[in-house]
Design a protein around this motif. Structure first.
Motif, PDB file in Angstrom:
ATOM      1  N   SER A 300     -10.064   3.966  -0.253  1.00  0.00           N
ATOM      2  CA  SER A 300     -10.739   2.674  -0.271  1.00  0.00           C
ATOM      3  C   SER A 300     -10.645   2.020   1.105  1.00  0.00           C
ATOM      4  O   SER A 300      -9.836   2.430   1.956  1.00  0.00           O
ATOM      5  N   ARG A 301     -11.461   1.009   1.311  1.00  0.00           N
ATOM      6  CA  ARG A 301     -11.408   0.290   2.584  1.00  0.00           C
ATOM      7  C   ARG A 301     -10.044  -0.358   2.774  1.00  0.00           C
ATOM      8  O   ARG A 301      -9.501  -0.379   3.889  1.00  0.00           O
ATOM      9  N   GLU A 302      -9.450  -0.868   1.680  1.00  0.00           N
ATOM     10  CA  GLU A 302      -8.138  -1.507   1.780  1.00  0.00           C
ATOM     11  C   GLU A 302      -7.077  -0.494   2.212  1.00  0.00           C
ATOM     12  O   GLU A 302      -6.223  -0.790   3.061  1.00  0.00           O
ATOM     13  N   GLU A 303      -7.120   0.724   1.618  1.00  0.00           N
ATOM     14  CA  GLU A 303      -6.176   1.768   2.027  1.00  0.00           C
ATOM     15  C   GLU A 303      -6.390   2.126   3.496  1.00  0.00           C
ATOM     16  O   GLU A 303      -5.429   2.336   4.243  1.00  0.00           O
ATOM     17  N   TYR A 304      -7.660   2.209   3.902  1.00  0.00           N
ATOM     18  CA  TYR A 304      -7.981   2.547   5.289  1.00  0.00           C
ATOM     19  C   TYR A 304      -7.372   1.517   6.240  1.00  0.00           C
ATOM     20  O   TYR A 304      -6.737   1.875   7.239  1.00  0.00           O
ATOM     21  N   ARG A 305      -7.570   0.232   5.924  1.00  0.00           N
ATOM     22  CA  ARG A 305      -7.031  -0.826   6.791  1.00  0.00           C
ATOM     23  C   ARG A 305      -5.500  -0.757   6.853  1.00  0.00           C
ATOM     24  O   ARG A 305      -4.896  -0.902   7.916  1.00  0.00           O
ATOM     25  N   LYS A 306      -4.865  -0.545   5.703  1.00  0.00           N
ATOM     26  CA  LYS A 306      -3.405  -0.478   5.657  1.00  0.00           C
ATOM     27  C   LYS A 306      -2.888   0.711   6.468  1.00  0.00           C
ATOM     28  O   LYS A 306      -1.964   0.573   7.276  1.00  0.00           O
ATOM     29  N   LEU A 307      -3.494   1.880   6.248  1.00  0.00           N
ATOM     30  CA  LEU A 307      -3.045   3.078   6.957  1.00  0.00           C
ATOM     31  C   LEU A 307      -3.327   2.995   8.451  1.00  0.00           C
ATOM     32  O   LEU A 307      -2.544   3.505   9.266  1.00  0.00           O
ATOM     33  N   ALA A 308      -4.438   2.338   8.818  1.00  0.00           N
ATOM     34  CA  ALA A 308      -4.754   2.190  10.237  1.00  0.00           C
ATOM     35  C   ALA A 308      -3.679   1.368  10.938  1.00  0.00           C
ATOM     36  O   ALA A 308      -3.282   1.667  12.074  1.00  0.00           O
ATOM     37  N   GLY A 309      -3.204   0.315  10.251  1.00  0.00           N
ATOM     38  CA  GLY A 309      -2.130  -0.480  10.835  1.00  0.00           C
ATOM     39  C   GLY A 309      -0.846   0.315  10.973  1.00  0.00           C
ATOM     40  O   GLY A 309      -0.140   0.212  11.984  1.00  0.00           O
ATOM     41  N   GLU A 310      -0.523   1.120   9.964  1.00  0.00           N
ATOM     42  CA  GLU A 310       0.690   1.942  10.022  1.00  0.00           C
ATOM     43  C   GLU A 310       0.556   3.043  11.067  1.00  0.00           C
ATOM     44  O   GLU A 310       1.537   3.425  11.707  1.00  0.00           O
ATOM     45  N   LYS A 311      -0.675   3.548  11.233  1.00  0.00           N
ATOM     46  CA  LYS A 311      -0.887   4.591  12.244  1.00  0.00           C
ATOM     47  C   LYS A 311      -0.652   4.031  13.638  1.00  0.00           C
ATOM     48  O   LYS A 311      -0.098   4.705  14.516  1.00  0.00           O
ATOM     49  N   ALA A 312      -1.078   2.786  13.842  1.00  0.00           N
ATOM     50  CA  ALA A 312      -0.856   2.152  15.142  1.00  0.00           C
ATOM     51  C   ALA A 312       0.632   2.017  15.436  1.00  0.00           C
ATOM     52  O   ALA A 312       1.042   2.003  16.602  1.00  0.00           O
ATOM     53  N   ASP A 313       1.458   1.919  14.375  1.00  0.00           N
ATOM     54  CA  ASP A 313       2.908   1.826  14.543  1.00  0.00           C
ATOM     55  C   ASP A 313       3.582   3.192  14.545  1.00  0.00           C
ATOM     56  O   ASP A 313       4.811   3.289  14.573  1.00  0.00           O
ATOM     57  N   GLY A 314       2.784   4.264  14.478  1.00  0.00           N
ATOM     58  CA  GLY A 314       3.326   5.610  14.504  1.00  0.00           C
ATOM     59  C   GLY A 314       3.867   6.095  13.179  1.00  0.00           C
ATOM     60  O   GLY A 314       4.544   7.122  13.110  1.00  0.00           O
ATOM     61  N   LYS A 315       3.549   5.382  12.079  1.00  0.00           N
ATOM     62  CA  LYS A 315       4.079   5.757  10.769  1.00  0.00           C
ATOM     63  C   LYS A 315       3.172   6.722  10.022  1.00  0.00           C
ATOM     64  O   LYS A 315       3.577   7.290   9.017  1.00  0.00           O
TER      65      LYS A 315
END
Length: 512
Positions: A300-315
């Protein structure tokens, strides 16, 4: 505004063609919503996923209830041509006589996402059309401030307490009056939306990995823990690149092909770049070889936004992608994960897993008009006639009291006003009115004249547009609708030619 050449039916008017005045100019405009089946599937699935979680989060179209208007009566509306009708279709079998108002299954909610990312809804109805695919609602429930259309626009007929008994119908093309589109003028605050065939999602079914990889619809990988014996059997059956895998629970020593002791295959998640650079399997029991790619998996778009933020933190190591339409709007989101091999000493603590692959199977619900029927249409009608208005009111009155929940449909009935009205805030000059206490959320709900309560059918002669507090007691007591005239009929007629299609195939796959 985006403009699109709409696929229209073959030339030649059907029996439902309209007799418009020769001098009438078609003051209509059109915009695409989700014209392609894959886009439409994504929009509808967005609302159906997680047992309709997004539907339950949605709130009524935003309205500042402190800014309700007072009516300003002007003069009687003069029709621009003779009164005309289009007959309803698919009417219900006559029901037993009752004092209650029977709600037609054509009535429902439209859901959409606004520019701020908020989940919204309005009221609407199915209306008769050549291709049996039209929804009528308020223009402000399709066009955001008279400009670009809302995203993920769908119609759910007979919506009741979060259910979609007849499926979800994704909007393909929207048609409205030029004045709403250009000037945000609520004298043209109506829209006719051509929708694709509806569909519903069955429970997910488990499939083989090969079928999962080629599946075009929603899909998901679930991992379950298994025993070492099951793991070993799985390796024998599927090979080291099958759905069986393991992972160490501590900092196990990695071992290479020269190691003579017992060793176990595990996998390590890596980035896409690292996976691309890794060598393919050489069957030499080397660490760092490609193990498998899982995905792209729709999210979902919400999952995408959440994961994108975590990806930026290297998670997050997985690869995130967002598909876009021709206008640059995001329409679908996916996550792909990548794994390489890691061999460890067998005496280390290891857990074993099997990946299971599931796909969501969609069922075609057919054309909207064939499934739930469609109300007729009436224009250039005299004012002061009986009308029944339906909708899903939800917002509080200006005094803060909230008598409606928006969960179930409500109605008002009575005679419309005999004079047209003005509301300067919305550039309204020619609206018709009805005494009614329904609050916002009822926006876009149909005004039906000659309503047959037994057949649950009538003629659409307006849509709820503006709410009023006429006596100044901070309670909504009137609603108004654009007056349906020959220009309305012109918009409706043009929308009726738009061709739509089934978005899922016989096996539940998404059409391209």
């Amino acid at each position: 505004m985006k403009r699109l050449l709409i696929p229209l039916a073959a030339a030649g008017l059907s029996a439902t063609s309209l007799a418009l005045p020769a001098a009438a100019e078609p003051n209509w405009v059109s915009d695409p919503l989700a014209a392609k089946p894959a886009e439409a599937y994504s929009a509808a699935a967005f609302w159906l996923e997680a047992n309709g979680a997004a539907l339950r989060k949605a709130t009524q179209y935003h309205w500042d209830s402190k800014k309700v208007q007072k009516l300003v009566t002007t003069q009687a509306k003069t029709p621009d041509s003779k009164p005309s009708l289009v007959e309803p279709i698919g009417t219900a079998k006559p029901a037993a006589r009752t004092r209650n108002v029977n709600v037609p299954k054509t009535i429902g909610k439209v859901f959409f996402v606004d520019r701020a990312g908020r989940y919204r809804w309005c009221s609407a109805t199915s209306v008769q059309s050549r291709n049996r695919n039209l929804v009528a609602t308020a223009g402000h429930c399709v066009f955001e401030k008279g400009k670009d259309v809302f995203q993920k626009w769908v119609f759910i007929p007979a919506y009741y307490q979060g259910s979609a008994p007849f499926g979800v119908y994704a909007g393909a093309y929207a048609f409205t009056h030029y004045d709403l589109d250009t000037y945000d003028d609520y004298d043209g605050d109506y829209a006719f939306v051509a929708v694709h065939n509806g569909f519903s999602l069955d429970k997910a079914k488990e499939v083989a990995k090969a079928d999962f990889t080629g599946w075009k619809g929603d899909k998901q990988v679930k991992s379950e823990e298994i025993t070492k014996a099951e793991f070993d059997t799985g390796l024998d059956k599927f090979g080291p690149l099958g759905p069986y895998w393991s992972k160490t629970l501590d900092t196990a020593d990695k071992v290479g092909p020269a190691y003579l002791g017992e060793k176990t295959l595990t996998k390590v998640e890596v980035t896409k770049d690292a996976y691309t650079a890794a060598p393919a399997s050489t069957n030499a029991n080397l660490n760092g070889e490609k193990f498998e790619q899982v995905g792209p998996t729709p999210i979902s778009r919400e999952e995408y936004r959440k994961l994108a933020g975590e990806k930026a933190d290297g998670k997050v190591l997985g690869f995130l992608a967002a598909d876009k339409d021709s206008a640059g709007n995001e329409t679908a989101w996916t996550l792909t994960r990548y794994y390489t091999k890691q061999w460890v000493k067998a005496d280390k603590q290891v857990k074993y897993f099997r990946d299971r692959y599931y796909v969501a199977v969609a069922k075609d619900a057919g054309r909207l008009g064939d499934t739930v029927g469609g109300q007729g249409l009436a224009w250039n009608q005299p004012l002061g006639q009986a009308a029944t208005v339906f909708g899903y009111p939800s917002a509080p009155h200006p005094d803060g009291d909230r008598p409606f929940t928006g969960v179930t449909p409500k109605w008002c009935s009575g005679k419309t006003g005999t004079k047209r009205v003005q509301a300067n805030m919305f550039r309204v000059e020619t609206h018709q009115t009805l005494r009614c206490s329904m609050t916002p959320g009822a926006d876009g709900g149909p005004w039906l004249v000659r309503y047959d309560n037994a057949k649950r059918a009538g003629y659409l002669n307006g849509v709820t547009s503006v709410f009023y507090d006429q006596d100044g007691n901070e309670r909504i007591d009137y609603v108004s609708s654009p007056y349906f005239d020959s220009e309305t009929a012109s918009v409706y007629d043009k929308a009726g030619f738009a061709e739509t299609k089934s978005i899922v195939g016989a096996d539940g796959e998404v059409r391209q």
